[in-house]
Design an enzyme around this catalytic site. Sequence first.
Site, PDB file in Angstrom:
ATOM      1  N   GLY A  88       0.806  -1.227   0.000  1.00 35.02           N
ATOM      2  CA  GLY A  88       0.000   0.000   0.000  1.00 35.02           C
ATOM      3  C   GLY A  88       0.833   1.266   0.000  1.00 35.02           C
ATOM      4  O   GLY A  88       0.338   2.333   0.375  1.00 35.02           O
ATOM      5  N   HIS A  95       9.716   5.896   4.036  1.00 34.51           N
ATOM      6  CA  HIS A  95       9.220   6.640   5.199  1.00 34.51           C
ATOM      7  C   HIS A  95       8.613   5.676   6.196  1.00 34.51           C
ATOM      8  O   HIS A  95       8.052   4.643   5.832  1.00 34.51           O
ATOM      9  CB  HIS A  95       8.196   7.702   4.789  1.00 34.51           C
TER      10      HIS A  95
END
Length: 117
Positions: A88, A95
């Site tokens: 996803g 990050h």
Amino acid sequence: MCIFCKIVNKEIPNNTVHENEYFLAFHDLYPKAPVHILIIPKQHVDCFQEASAEMMGELTIFIQEVAAKVGIDKTGYRLITNNGQDGGQEVFHLHFHLLGGGQLTWDHSHEDAHNFI
Ligand code: AMP
């Protein structure tokens, strides 16, 4: 240039929480918890699968500093990285989502092994 590189270059504004020469932590634009911070390396790396052990070692210390700075180091938090399409991932600049500031939900049941979270 990717959107997070533009944030590093100050071409796009961000709400910075913590920063050093190598990493930047800033508030997520669409928070999913009372505390929702994104933590990125300033050097572009596509995703966790491309990260080096050396970078992850330094990033661990930085993330712990961020958690302490925003006061969730003792109360607890969740650390997530979405890797690639099935994970996803929407922004292809490595990050970590640091989530906390309240009790987070998690399905602890073991009844359906086919749940995908
Ligand atoms: P991911 O789905 O793991 O790639 O997460 C990308 C995250 O970046 C999402 O939670 C977005 O809300 C967040 N995001 C996207 N653009 C910005 C921005 N300019 N400033 C802060 N957060 C952002």
